[in-house]
Design a protein around this motif. Structure first.
Motif, PDB file in Angstrom:
ATOM      1  N   PHE A   4       0.821  -1.208   0.000  1.00  0.00           N
ATOM      2  CA  PHE A   4       0.000   0.000   0.000  1.00  0.00           C
ATOM      3  C   PHE A   4       0.859   1.263   0.000  1.00  0.00           C
ATOM      4  O   PHE A   4       0.522   2.247  -0.663  1.00  0.00           O
ATOM      5  N   VAL A   5       1.936   1.245   0.733  1.00  0.00           N
ATOM      6  CA  VAL A   5       2.837   2.402   0.747  1.00  0.00           C
ATOM      7  C   VAL A   5       3.417   2.619  -0.646  1.00  0.00           C
ATOM      8  O   VAL A   5       3.517   3.751  -1.125  1.00  0.00           O
ATOM      9  N   ASP A   6       3.775   1.540  -1.325  1.00  0.00           N
ATOM     10  CA  ASP A   6       4.275   1.656  -2.697  1.00  0.00           C
ATOM     11  C   ASP A   6       3.218   2.254  -3.631  1.00  0.00           C
ATOM     12  O   ASP A   6       3.555   2.903  -4.626  1.00  0.00           O
ATOM     13  N   LEU A   7       1.950   2.046  -3.281  1.00  0.00           N
ATOM     14  CA  LEU A   7       0.855   2.535  -4.123  1.00  0.00           C
ATOM     15  C   LEU A   7       0.403   3.943  -3.755  1.00  0.00           C
ATOM     16  O   LEU A   7      -0.507   4.481  -4.387  1.00  0.00           O
ATOM     17  N   GLY A   8       1.027   4.534  -2.733  1.00  0.00           N
ATOM     18  CA  GLY A   8       0.718   5.928  -2.424  1.00  0.00           C
ATOM     19  C   GLY A   8       0.207   6.213  -1.033  1.00  0.00           C
ATOM     20  O   GLY A   8      -0.048   7.382  -0.702  1.00  0.00           O
TER      21      GLY A   8
ATOM     22  N   ARG B  51      -2.265 -16.413   1.568  1.00  0.00           N
ATOM     23  CA  ARG B  51      -1.984 -17.759   2.080  1.00  0.00           C
ATOM     24  C   ARG B  51      -1.950 -18.830   1.007  1.00  0.00           C
ATOM     25  O   ARG B  51      -1.616 -19.980   1.289  1.00  0.00           O
ATOM     26  N   LYS B  52      -2.286 -18.460  -0.214  1.00  0.00           N
ATOM     27  CA  LYS B  52      -2.179 -19.417  -1.315  1.00  0.00           C
ATOM     28  C   LYS B  52      -0.886 -19.231  -2.091  1.00  0.00           C
ATOM     29  O   LYS B  52      -0.704 -19.804  -3.165  1.00  0.00           O
ATOM     30  N   GLY B  53      -0.010 -18.411  -1.543  1.00  0.00           N
ATOM     31  CA  GLY B  53       1.304 -18.263  -2.157  1.00  0.00           C
ATOM     32  C   GLY B  53       1.401 -17.224  -3.239  1.00  0.00           C
ATOM     33  O   GLY B  53       2.388 -17.195  -3.986  1.00  0.00           O
ATOM     34  N   GLY B  54       0.403 -16.345  -3.330  1.00  0.00           N
ATOM     35  CA  GLY B  54       0.475 -15.289  -4.325  1.00  0.00           C
ATOM     36  C   GLY B  54       1.647 -14.351  -4.055  1.00  0.00           C
ATOM     37  O   GLY B  54       1.896 -13.965  -2.915  1.00  0.00           O
ATOM     38  N   GLY B  55       2.375 -13.984  -5.090  1.00  0.00           N
ATOM     39  CA  GLY B  55       3.521 -13.100  -4.929  1.00  0.00           C
ATOM     40  C   GLY B  55       3.103 -11.661  -4.715  1.00  0.00           C
ATOM     41  O   GLY B  55       1.927 -11.301  -4.854  1.00  0.00           O
ATOM     42  N   ASP B  56       4.069 -10.811  -4.394  1.00  0.00           N
ATOM     43  CA  ASP B  56       3.777  -9.407  -4.129  1.00  0.00           C
ATOM     44  C   ASP B  56       3.171  -8.706  -5.339  1.00  0.00           C
ATOM     45  O   ASP B  56       2.306  -7.839  -5.197  1.00  0.00           O
ATOM     46  N   GLU B  57       3.623  -9.079  -6.550  1.00  0.00           N
ATOM     47  CA  GLU B  57       3.107  -8.418  -7.739  1.00  0.00           C
ATOM     48  C   GLU B  57       1.633  -8.756  -7.950  1.00  0.00           C
ATOM     49  O   GLU B  57       0.830  -7.892  -8.325  1.00  0.00           O
ATOM     50  N   ALA B  58       1.247  -9.999  -7.679  1.00  0.00           N
ATOM     51  CA  ALA B  58      -0.160 -10.390  -7.802  1.00  0.00           C
ATOM     52  C   ALA B  58      -0.999  -9.658  -6.768  1.00  0.00           C
ATOM     53  O   ALA B  58      -2.116  -9.206  -7.062  1.00  0.00           O
ATOM     54  N   LEU B  59      -0.461  -9.521  -5.581  1.00  0.00           N
ATOM     55  CA  LEU B  59      -1.164  -8.807  -4.520  1.00  0.00           C
ATOM     56  C   LEU B  59      -1.309  -7.330  -4.874  1.00  0.00           C
ATOM     57  O   LEU B  59      -2.363  -6.728  -4.682  1.00  0.00           O
ATOM     58  N   ARG B  60      -0.253  -6.782  -5.419  1.00  0.00           N
ATOM     59  CA  ARG B  60      -0.273  -5.376  -5.824  1.00  0.00           C
ATOM     60  C   ARG B  60      -1.326  -5.141  -6.907  1.00  0.00           C
ATOM     61  O   ARG B  60      -2.084  -4.168  -6.850  1.00  0.00           O
ATOM     62  N   ARG B  61      -1.391  -6.027  -7.882  1.00  0.00           N
ATOM     63  CA  ARG B  61      -2.373  -5.879  -8.964  1.00  0.00           C
ATOM     64  C   ARG B  61      -3.793  -5.973  -8.422  1.00  0.00           C
ATOM     65  O   ARG B  61      -4.680  -5.233  -8.854  1.00  0.00           O
ATOM     66  N   GLU B  62      -4.008  -6.899  -7.491  1.00  0.00           N
ATOM     67  CA  GLU B  62      -5.344  -7.070  -6.913  1.00  0.00           C
ATOM     68  C   GLU B  62      -5.775  -5.818  -6.152  1.00  0.00           C
ATOM     69  O   GLU B  62      -6.902  -5.340  -6.298  1.00  0.00           O
ATOM     70  N   ILE B  63      -4.879  -5.285  -5.326  1.00  0.00           N
ATOM     71  CA  ILE B  63      -5.188  -4.082  -4.550  1.00  0.00           C
ATOM     72  C   ILE B  63      -5.458  -2.903  -5.481  1.00  0.00           C
ATOM     73  O   ILE B  63      -6.414  -2.139  -5.290  1.00  0.00           O
TER      74      ILE B  63
END
Length: 362
Positions: free
Chosen positions: A87-91, A316-328
């Motif tokens: 979230f900090v990376d996103l602003g 918890r399913k092993g999603g990487g940071d980039e996948a999490l970032r895209r979802e957010i």
């Protein structure tokens, strides 16, 4: 019941030229469908509280048999830190820890120490009952500021509001300890419920004038579905300001930053300042920059939302940071919430079930 539209004074809807890109602002910042940037992340660390405030966790709903989340359902500190970093990376520029009562979460200082390494302001909202014991440890861990809830300065009124017999002195001791630890100026929040504690407005103002702390009055809101909210129990902030101004003349002052939710007033004699938060009568949806993460990893784009977005499953399913970032980013880009602009008296009915304040924080 006849629907009654609550008058809105300053809320506006952003107008976008046809074909305008809604995904990002010209400077690259993440924006939603109404051109609002993400700036504030509120993280609920527990759904438990040791108070039973009548506007938040009434005893008839949150009794001894109430089923709270299990420990394994809660996000770990590592998971919270990971989401916060993205979230900090996103602003995001400010993170606020909430609850329930956040000081009930074991080793909360360890989480603060993790988050304090990020280039953001770290704040915490508490009912103050445990603050006297925790204040110095919170400061040492890196907490920047604290906000304390206090719904009356008269003991009988305060105990009636918290409904578990906590005394005002417990909270005042916590405020004093937080101030001594270097967490001042402290913001002191009072939720005003007409007919219940509105007689505490002037006594609170008298107590906190010249204290160096900032007293703020919040209109009673229809958060959740269990507090029996109705418009008749809302005292508009204009009435709060008028009452105080009659005894202590006030001057309006500018907001500290764009999108600040509290309207600021200064005592004309130099006794400090107060604030009023008018989310019922003067909706600020048009400038809302907040997003909320629940204690079990649901992401909510509005305090009055009926459903969230499951980040815990992705974590918890092993999603990487980039996948999490895209979802957010996708969740924020699709955000179109403006509940307080369209609120009606019909929200007092059980048809629209919303998340509870004790679950997501204020």
């Amino acid at each position: 019941m006849t629907d009654r539209i609550i008058p809105i004074i300053r809320a506006t809807r952003a107008t976008l030229p046809p074909g305008r890109d809604l995904a990002a602002a010209p400077d690259g910042d993440l924006v939603d469908l109404r051109r609002r940037r993400v700036r504030d992340l509120r993280i609920s660390v527990t759904d438990r509280c040791n108070f039973r405030c009548v506007y938040c966790m009434p005893k008839e709903v949150f009794g001894d048999d109430y089923a709270y989340l299990s420990r394994k359902q809660l996000l770990s500190f590592e998971e919270i830190e990971r989401v916060a970093r993205i979230f900090v990376d996103l602003g995001v520029e400010k993170i606020r820890l909430t609850g329930g009562e956040p000081l009930l979460r074991k080793y909360i200082e360890n989480l603060i120490e993790r988050l304090a390494k990020l280039p953001v302001e770290i704040t915490l909202t508490t009912n103050g009952s445990l603050l006297a014991k925790k204040a110095q440890a919170l400061k040492n861990a890196g907490l920047h500021r604290v906000t304390v809830s206090l719904d009356g300065i008269d003991d009988a009124t305060f105990k009636r509001m918290n409904d578990v017999d906590y005394a005002v002195g417990d909270v005042l001791d916590g405020i004093a300890a937080a101030s001594a630890a270097g967490l001042a100026p402290i913001k002191v929040n009072c939720v005003v419920k007409r007919g219940s504690n509105d007689d505490q407005i002037l006594p609170l103002a008298r107590h906190f004038r010249h204290s160096g702390h900032i007293l703020r009055f919040i209109e009673y809101m229809d958060v959740g579905s269990s507090n029996g909210w109705c418009m008749d129990e809302v005292l508009p902030s204009a009435g709060v300001v008028a009452r105080i101004n009659e005894e202590f003349p006030l001057d309006a002052i500018d907001p500290n930053y764009p999108g600040e939710v509290a309207e600021r007033w200064r005592y004309a004699d130099g006794g400090g300042e107060i604030g009023v938060i008018s989310s019922v009568t003067q909706a600020f949806c048009a400038t809302c920059t907040r997003i909320r993460l629940s204690t079990e990893g649901q992401l909510y784009t509005c305090l009055f939302a009926q459903s969230g977005h499951d980040l815990r499953a992705l974590l918890r399913k092993g999603g990487g940071d980039e996948a999490l970032r895209r979802e957010i980013a996708a969740i924020w880009r699709g955000r179109d919430d403006r509940y307080s602009e369209v609120r009606t008296a019909a929200t007092a009915l059980p048809a629209a079930k919303k998340i509870e304040m004790s679950y997501i924080g204020g």
